[in-house]
Design a protein around this motif. Structure first.
Motif, PDB file in Angstrom:
ATOM      1  N   ALA A 152      -0.637  -1.423   3.634  1.00  0.00           N
ATOM      2  CA  ALA A 152      -1.196  -1.128   2.513  1.00  0.00           C
ATOM      3  C   ALA A 152      -1.944  -0.540   2.018  1.00  0.00           C
ATOM      4  O   ALA A 152      -3.022  -0.447   2.417  1.00  0.00           O
ATOM      5  CB  ALA A 152      -1.950  -2.758   2.206  1.00  0.00           C
ATOM      6  N   PRO A 153      -2.090   0.067   1.162  1.00  0.00           N
ATOM      7  CA  PRO A 153      -2.676   0.759   0.970  1.00  0.00           C
ATOM      8  C   PRO A 153      -4.080   0.754  -0.013  1.00  0.00           C
ATOM      9  O   PRO A 153      -4.097  -0.499  -0.032  1.00  0.00           O
ATOM     10  CB  PRO A 153      -2.137   1.753  -0.932  1.00  0.00           C
ATOM     11  CG  PRO A 153      -1.044   0.717  -1.326  1.00  0.00           C
ATOM     12  CD  PRO A 153      -0.198  -0.060   0.107  1.00  0.00           C
ATOM     13  N   THR A 154      -4.422   1.880   0.116  1.00  0.00           N
ATOM     14  CA  THR A 154      -6.181   1.348  -0.119  1.00  0.00           C
ATOM     15  C   THR A 154      -6.524   1.414  -1.428  1.00  0.00           C
ATOM     16  O   THR A 154      -6.389   3.096  -2.404  1.00  0.00           O
ATOM     17  CB  THR A 154      -7.451   2.466   0.322  1.00  0.00           C
ATOM     18  OG1 THR A 154      -6.847   1.806   1.904  1.00  0.00           O
ATOM     19  CG2 THR A 154      -8.877   2.231  -0.091  1.00  0.00           C
ATOM     20  N   LEU A 155      -6.898   0.758  -2.632  1.00  0.00           N
ATOM     21  CA  LEU A 155      -7.063   0.989  -3.377  1.00  0.00           C
ATOM     22  C   LEU A 155      -8.879   2.022  -3.737  1.00  0.00           C
ATOM     23  O   LEU A 155      -9.611   1.401  -2.993  1.00  0.00           O
ATOM     24  CB  LEU A 155      -6.965  -0.563  -4.112  1.00  0.00           C
ATOM     25  CG  LEU A 155      -6.052  -1.206  -4.524  1.00  0.00           C
ATOM     26  CD1 LEU A 155      -5.881  -2.330  -5.078  1.00  0.00           C
ATOM     27  CD2 LEU A 155      -4.607   0.230  -5.436  1.00  0.00           C
ATOM     28  N   ASP A 156      -9.552   2.538  -4.894  1.00  0.00           N
ATOM     29  CA  ASP A 156     -10.249   3.133  -5.531  1.00  0.00           C
ATOM     30  C   ASP A 156     -10.893   2.712  -6.415  1.00  0.00           C
ATOM     31  O   ASP A 156     -10.905   2.756  -7.899  1.00  0.00           O
ATOM     32  CB  ASP A 156      -9.818   4.448  -5.547  1.00  0.00           C
ATOM     33  CG  ASP A 156     -11.022   5.270  -5.600  1.00  0.00           C
ATOM     34  OD1 ASP A 156     -12.567   5.025  -5.534  1.00  0.00           O
ATOM     35  OD2 ASP A 156     -11.428   7.103  -6.105  1.00  0.00           O
ATOM     36  N   ARG A 202      -7.637  -2.884  -0.390  1.00  0.00           N
ATOM     37  CA  ARG A 202      -6.385  -3.010   0.178  1.00  0.00           C
ATOM     38  C   ARG A 202      -5.153  -4.075  -0.411  1.00  0.00           C
ATOM     39  O   ARG A 202      -5.715  -4.856  -0.893  1.00  0.00           O
ATOM     40  CB  ARG A 202      -5.840  -3.868   1.705  1.00  0.00           C
ATOM     41  CG  ARG A 202      -6.466  -2.639   3.039  1.00  0.00           C
ATOM     42  CD  ARG A 202      -6.463  -1.533   2.859  1.00  0.00           C
ATOM     43  NE  ARG A 202      -5.563  -1.228   2.859  1.00  0.00           N
ATOM     44  CZ  ARG A 202      -5.210  -1.333   5.043  1.00  0.00           C
ATOM     45  NH1 ARG A 202      -6.191  -1.302   5.289  1.00  0.00           N
ATOM     46  NH2 ARG A 202      -4.058  -0.247   5.775  1.00  0.00           N
ATOM     47  N   ARG A 203      -3.771  -3.320  -0.957  1.00  0.00           N
ATOM     48  CA  ARG A 203      -2.781  -3.638  -2.264  1.00  0.00           C
ATOM     49  C   ARG A 203      -2.170  -4.397  -0.970  1.00  0.00           C
ATOM     50  O   ARG A 203      -1.335  -3.619  -0.940  1.00  0.00           O
ATOM     51  CB  ARG A 203      -2.928  -2.676  -3.404  1.00  0.00           C
ATOM     52  CG  ARG A 203      -1.621  -3.987  -4.209  1.00  0.00           C
ATOM     53  CD  ARG A 203      -1.522  -2.748  -5.534  1.00  0.00           C
ATOM     54  NE  ARG A 203      -0.478  -1.697  -5.151  1.00  0.00           N
ATOM     55  CZ  ARG A 203      -0.248  -0.347  -5.583  1.00  0.00           C
ATOM     56  NH1 ARG A 203      -1.465   0.109  -6.250  1.00  0.00           N
ATOM     57  NH2 ARG A 203       0.456   0.682  -5.222  1.00  0.00           N
ATOM     58  N   TRP A 209      -4.181  -9.001  -3.822  1.00  0.00           N
ATOM     59  CA  TRP A 209      -6.057  -7.536  -3.086  1.00  0.00           C
ATOM     60  C   TRP A 209      -6.682  -7.988  -1.887  1.00  0.00           C
ATOM     61  O   TRP A 209      -6.828  -9.699  -2.321  1.00  0.00           O
ATOM     62  CB  TRP A 209      -6.258  -6.528  -4.547  1.00  0.00           C
ATOM     63  CG  TRP A 209      -5.254  -6.419  -5.486  1.00  0.00           C
ATOM     64  CD1 TRP A 209      -3.781  -5.757  -5.984  1.00  0.00           C
ATOM     65  CD2 TRP A 209      -6.092  -5.555  -6.335  1.00  0.00           C
ATOM     66  NE1 TRP A 209      -3.285  -5.067  -6.389  1.00  0.00           N
ATOM     67  CE2 TRP A 209      -4.929  -4.567  -7.035  1.00  0.00           C
ATOM     68  CE3 TRP A 209      -7.436  -4.875  -7.132  1.00  0.00           C
ATOM     69  CZ2 TRP A 209      -4.991  -3.914  -7.836  1.00  0.00           C
ATOM     70  CZ3 TRP A 209      -7.090  -4.411  -7.551  1.00  0.00           C
ATOM     71  CH2 TRP A 209      -5.779  -3.540  -9.070  1.00  0.00           C
ATOM     72  N   ARG A 238      -0.283  -5.326   7.920  1.00  0.00           N
ATOM     73  CA  ARG A 238       0.194  -4.296   6.577  1.00  0.00           C
ATOM     74  C   ARG A 238      -1.007  -3.687   6.596  1.00  0.00           C
ATOM     75  O   ARG A 238      -1.726  -2.782   6.253  1.00  0.00           O
ATOM     76  CB  ARG A 238       1.153  -4.612   6.143  1.00  0.00           C
ATOM     77  CG  ARG A 238       2.163  -5.247   5.564  1.00  0.00           C
ATOM     78  CD  ARG A 238       2.044  -4.713   4.345  1.00  0.00           C
ATOM     79  NE  ARG A 238       2.310  -3.977   3.008  1.00  0.00           N
ATOM     80  CZ  ARG A 238       2.465  -4.482   2.302  1.00  0.00           C
ATOM     81  NH1 ARG A 238       2.376  -5.368   1.977  1.00  0.00           N
ATOM     82  NH2 ARG A 238       2.199  -3.645   1.205  1.00  0.00           N
ATOM     83  N   ASP A 241      -4.628  -1.174  11.836  1.00  0.00           N
ATOM     84  CA  ASP A 241      -4.317   0.178  12.462  1.00  0.00           C
ATOM     85  C   ASP A 241      -4.444  -0.254  14.042  1.00  0.00           C
ATOM     86  O   ASP A 241      -3.846   1.320  14.109  1.00  0.00           O
ATOM     87  CB  ASP A 241      -4.499   0.921  11.723  1.00  0.00           C
ATOM     88  CG  ASP A 241      -6.535   0.629  12.201  1.00  0.00           C
ATOM     89  OD1 ASP A 241      -6.725   0.014  12.775  1.00  0.00           O
ATOM     90  OD2 ASP A 241      -7.282   1.506  11.672  1.00  0.00           O
TER      91      ASP A 241
END
Length: 291
Positions: A152-156, A202-203, A209, A238, A241
């Protein structure tokens, strides 16, 4: 100081730019690690946030801030207020200034329910104003998982578009808990991000989120902002890590992980409540909704 000569308490709102600057100067003098400057620069000081301050020569001496809240209590929405940034400059303590601003803030709240979080050193202070302590629990679950799928990508949250989307999810989506929580508190969550106190956002999907991070072999899930229910268990790989063996929740997880159990008392901050009936079952007010 002559208390009879004090000016009236000043209400600082979202358009009082000069007074906001004075408030921002006050906060780190009272709360060593807290700051409102970046949060204010992000435009997160909205109509729900008011500071009630005593000022002298443009300097805030004492303050109580009030945040309007859309509380969730046993599945019902209840309008309430939460107090924060309660304090007085060290040089002016013992003069009754804190009581003055507290009374002004509570007058503003009227008969509406009020809650606040405080450190244990002031347990005897808030009952003088009609507050009662509420025990908060920690919730955890034993669960083994390994990383998998597309991370899951990290959002800023320094990106205004991300903050706007978070606000929409918070306002319109599912409350993270129905037992005792809130909705529409993204401007509180962004304060934690602006100060570097929040775990990564995380998205999992466009409308799902999660604030979370792995520490040791434990996944800490602080909050979930989503429009619809989803299978959190299936999405965990997801969010991690490395392998995990347990999960800790920053809220009451009856919706997202019904098997979670009470893992002890939350002693990081004492919750005080005024004007709400006793809940009668274990709960944890979402950590990213604390002011």
């Amino acid at each position: 100081m002559n208390l009879s000569a004090l000016p009236p308490v000043t209400e600082i709102g979202p358009r009082d730019v000069a007074l906001q600057a004075a408030f921002c100067d006050y906060v780190p003098q009272v709360f060593r690690r807290a700051d409102f400057r970046r949060w204010r620069e992000w435009g997160e000081w909205n109509d729900d946030y008011r500071a009630f301050a005593l000022l002298e020569d443009g300097r805030v001496l004492a303050n109580v801030s009030v945040t309007r809240m859309r509380l969730r209590l046993r599945g019902r929405e209840v309008t309430g207020f939460q107090l924060g940034a309660v304090g007085c400059l060290p040089t002016h303590r013992g003069l009754g200034l804190s009581r003055t601003v507290m009374e002004a803030a509570l007058d503003f709240c009227g008969e509406t329910p009020v809650l606040l979080f405080a450190n244990p050193t002031v347990r005897d202070y808030y009952p003088r104003f009609g507050f009662a302590p509420w025990r908060q629990e920690l919730f955890a679950a034993t669960h083994e998982a390994i990383p998998g799928g597309i991370p899951a990508p990290t959002l800023d949250l320094s990106d205004a578009r991300v903050r706007a989307s978070l606000a929409a999810l918070s306002d319109e989506g599912l409350p993270v808990t129905e037992r005792f929580g809130a909705r529409g508190y993204s401007a509180i969550a962004t304060w934690y991000a602006a100060n570097g106190f929040a775990r990564p956002l995380r998205r999992l999907a466009e409308d799902a989120w999660v604030f979370s991070a792995v520490e040791g072999d434990t996944l800490h899930i602080d909050d979930i902002f989503a429009r619809e229910p989803f299978d959190l268990r299936a999405q965990l790989p997801r969010l991690i890590d490395r392998p995990i063996r347990s999960i800790r929740f920053g809220f009451t997880p009856e919706r997202w992980w019904p098997e979670a159990t009470v893992a002890g008392e939350d002693v990081e901050a004492d919750l005080f409540v005024r004007g709400l009936p006793p809940l009668g079952e274990p709960h944890r007010f979402p950590v990213l909704a604390h002011t």
